[in-house]
Design a protein around this motif. Structure first.
Motif, mmCIF file in Angstrom:
data_model
loop_
_atom_site.group_PDB
_atom_site.id
_atom_site.type_symbol
_atom_site.label_atom_id
_atom_site.label_comp_id
_atom_site.label_asym_id
_atom_site.label_seq_id
_atom_site.Cartn_x
_atom_site.Cartn_y
_atom_site.Cartn_z
ATOM 1 N N ARG A 20 -9.268 -13.212 -25.179
ATOM 2 C CA ARG A 20 -8.000 -12.985 -24.743
ATOM 3 C C ARG A 20 -7.473 -14.238 -24.053
ATOM 4 N NH1 ARG A 20 -6.845 -8.228 -21.413
ATOM 5 N NH2 ARG A 20 -8.037 -9.335 -19.851
ATOM 6 N N GLY B 188 -7.292 -17.237 -26.406
ATOM 7 C CA GLY B 188 -5.904 -17.133 -27.285
ATOM 8 C C GLY B 188 -4.799 -17.439 -26.336
ATOM 9 N N ARG B 189 -4.637 -16.994 -25.432
ATOM 10 C CA ARG B 189 -3.770 -17.633 -24.690
ATOM 11 C C ARG B 189 -3.454 -18.978 -24.495
ATOM 12 N NH1 ARG B 189 -3.310 -13.001 -19.362
ATOM 13 N NH2 ARG B 189 -2.745 -11.391 -20.789
ATOM 14 N N ARG C 241 -2.312 -20.877 -27.678
ATOM 15 C CA ARG C 241 -1.056 -20.596 -27.889
ATOM 16 C C ARG C 241 -0.090 -21.616 -26.880
ATOM 17 N NH1 ARG C 241 -3.238 -15.776 -29.532
ATOM 18 N NH2 ARG C 241 -2.672 -15.093 -31.676
ATOM 19 N N LEU D 150 3.695 -10.011 -37.212
ATOM 20 C CA LEU D 150 3.107 -10.083 -35.880
ATOM 21 C C LEU D 150 2.274 -8.884 -35.502
ATOM 22 C CD1 LEU D 150 6.277 -11.491 -34.042
ATOM 23 C CD2 LEU D 150 4.375 -12.897 -34.842
ATOM 24 N N TYR E 196 7.095 -9.244 -27.602
ATOM 25 C CA TYR E 196 5.888 -9.995 -28.019
ATOM 26 C C TYR E 196 6.181 -11.460 -27.453
ATOM 27 C CZ TYR E 196 3.064 -12.495 -30.957
ATOM 28 O OH TYR E 196 2.075 -13.426 -32.004
ATOM 29 N N GLU F 29 3.798 -14.719 -27.272
ATOM 30 C CA GLU F 29 2.428 -15.554 -27.761
ATOM 31 C C GLU F 29 0.952 -14.888 -27.826
ATOM 32 O OE1 GLU F 29 2.154 -18.797 -24.697
ATOM 33 O OE2 GLU F 29 3.958 -19.773 -25.450
ATOM 34 N N GLY F 30 1.120 -13.847 -28.975
ATOM 35 C CA GLY F 30 -0.021 -13.368 -29.173
ATOM 36 C C GLY F 30 -0.172 -11.909 -28.895
ATOM 37 N N GLU F 31 0.711 -11.559 -27.672
ATOM 38 C CA GLU F 31 0.540 -10.170 -27.033
ATOM 39 C C GLU F 31 1.677 -9.277 -27.333
ATOM 40 O OE1 GLU F 31 -1.740 -10.413 -23.584
ATOM 41 O OE2 GLU F 31 -2.817 -12.194 -24.135
ATOM 42 N N TRP F 32 1.421 -7.898 -27.240
ATOM 43 C CA TRP F 32 2.547 -6.953 -27.162
ATOM 44 C C TRP F 32 2.505 -6.166 -25.982
ATOM 45 C CZ3 TRP F 32 6.014 -6.782 -31.071
ATOM 46 C CH2 TRP F 32 5.726 -7.547 -32.221
#
Length: 384
Positions: free
Chosen positions: A19, A22-23, A26, A132, A141, A143-146
């Motif tokens: 995680r 990924g952050r 992005r 997404l 949403y 940058e990759g997270e909900w």
């Protein structure tokens, strides 16, 4: 082997390290492109949770140096929200509770904030949401997270901390409320506290310890009402929903200080065998201990409850020996009890777990509403 592979995959999907990577990736892509941070908010007309969530948009824009793009979306399909009529009725009541905490109202006029909901706009919004990887309205949403509704806005604000404006208040837009175990007099009669649970529900794992503590603190008569997992009752759980749930549970588990991520999905034989033991453990006074051991085992330790070795290990931690387990497995009467519990849960207006009610009152669904259950327990204690 299949269970071991699935456990490894779940650990990877919920990996904090992955995680964080990924952050960073992005964020780097955003900086290299020279773009401002963008939050995508998906608004569903007529959805009470969306009525509340959209009221947070101006506050996000005012407090953080970010752009917020609002997209109109359709209601989720039946695979993602299998009981739409019940959801409509329950959502109104539940959203009112959520709004009360944040100071938002379901009666607010949000027409100036709501996006164009033409057929063309809906098709575009639905396509982006699907691309997404989500399925609901009232979701943010970034940058990759909900982040769903007001309930997860604090997690989004944690992500936005680097963009907070100097004059922005530090308090979250939608502060959390957790159980407090406040002082309370001993009730004249123990209030009945029903907990509807499933052995395939990771949110039940997140709630189980607090449920038992609430019951003990307020002197409640805790009734464990177990049901078969939703998917084993013919209600599908799409992949996007599964992925969101495990990732959401991971960050909730981190917030609560609980282990989570090495999942050995007990669907099928694992859940059935676990419920048969739970059915016998409850009258033996070991229901809470076994439920907690089972849920920790399948959601945090990768223990396969479908095997004799796995189930016996989970039972032993709750003080149940091999003979107890074998006797429980030979008794199919738990199925009738599970079906009765399911019928009672549906009659109370809930179709998923964990769900709770006190003294036969309004059903509350989800570990996020245990604070409201505590209010009901405290009121029951203070009533003459």
């Amino acid at each position: 082997m299949r269970t071991k592979i699935a456990t490894a995959v779940s650990a990877l999907v919920t990996s904090p390290r992955l995680r964080a990577l990924g952050r960073r990736r992005r964020a780097l892509m955003r900086r290299l492109s020279g773009r401002r941070p963008v939050i995508h908010y998906f608004h569903q007309a007529g959805d009470p949770y969306s009525v509340l969530a959209v009221q947070a948009v101006p506050l996000l824009r005012a407090r953080y140096g970010v752009d917020v793009e609002i997209h109109a979306v359709s209601a989720p399909d039946r695979a993602a929200a299998p009981e739409p009529d019940m959801l409509t009725a329950y959502g109104l009541r539940d959203a009112a509770l959520s709004g009360r905490l944040a100071g938002f109202s379901l009666d607010a006029d949000v027409s100036a904030l709501a996006p164009d909901a033409s057929a063309k706009a809906l098709a575009k919004g639905d396509a982006l949401r699907r691309k997404l990887g989500h399925y609901l309205g009232a979701v943010f949403y970034f940058e990759g997270e909900w982040y769903w509704g007001l309930d997860r806005l604090d997690f989004l604000e944690e992500r936005l901390a680097p963009f907070r404006r100097a004059d922005a208040p530090a308090l979250s837009i939608a502060p959390r409320r957790e159980v407090t175990l406040a002082p309370c007099k001993t009730p004249a009669r123990p209030p009945v506290f029903e907990a509807f649970i499933s052995f395939r529900s990771p949110y039940t794992w997140l709630a189980i310890e607090r449920v038992t503590k609430l019951a003990a603190h307020y002197g409640a008569d805790l009734k464990w009402r177990f049901v078969l997992p939703m998917v084993m009752r013919g209600l599908p759980v799409p992949l996007a929903k599964q992925l969101y749930i495990v990732r959401d549970c991971k960050r909730e588990a981190e917030r609560l200080g609980l282990p989570f991520g090495r999942v050995a999905d007990p669907v099928g034989a694992g859940a059935e065998r676990g419920l048969s033991v739970l059915h016998h453990a409850i009258p033996a006074g070991k229901g809470a201990g076994f439920a907690q051991s089972f849920l920790q085992g399948v959601f945090a330790e990768g223990i396969d409850a479908a095997t004799d070795a796995g189930l016996i290990r989970l039972a032993a931690r709750a003080g149940l020996d091999d003979a107890f387990v074998k006797k429980a497995l030979a008794d199919p009467s738990w199925r009738e009890v599970a079906e009765k519990n399911r019928a009672d849960m549906f009659a109370g207006g809930a179709w998923g777990v964990p769900s709770f009610r006190v003294e036969g009152g309004a059903m509350l669904w989800g570990q996020d509403r245990l604070w409201a259950i505590e209010e009901a327990l405290r009121a029951a204690c203070e009533s003459p």
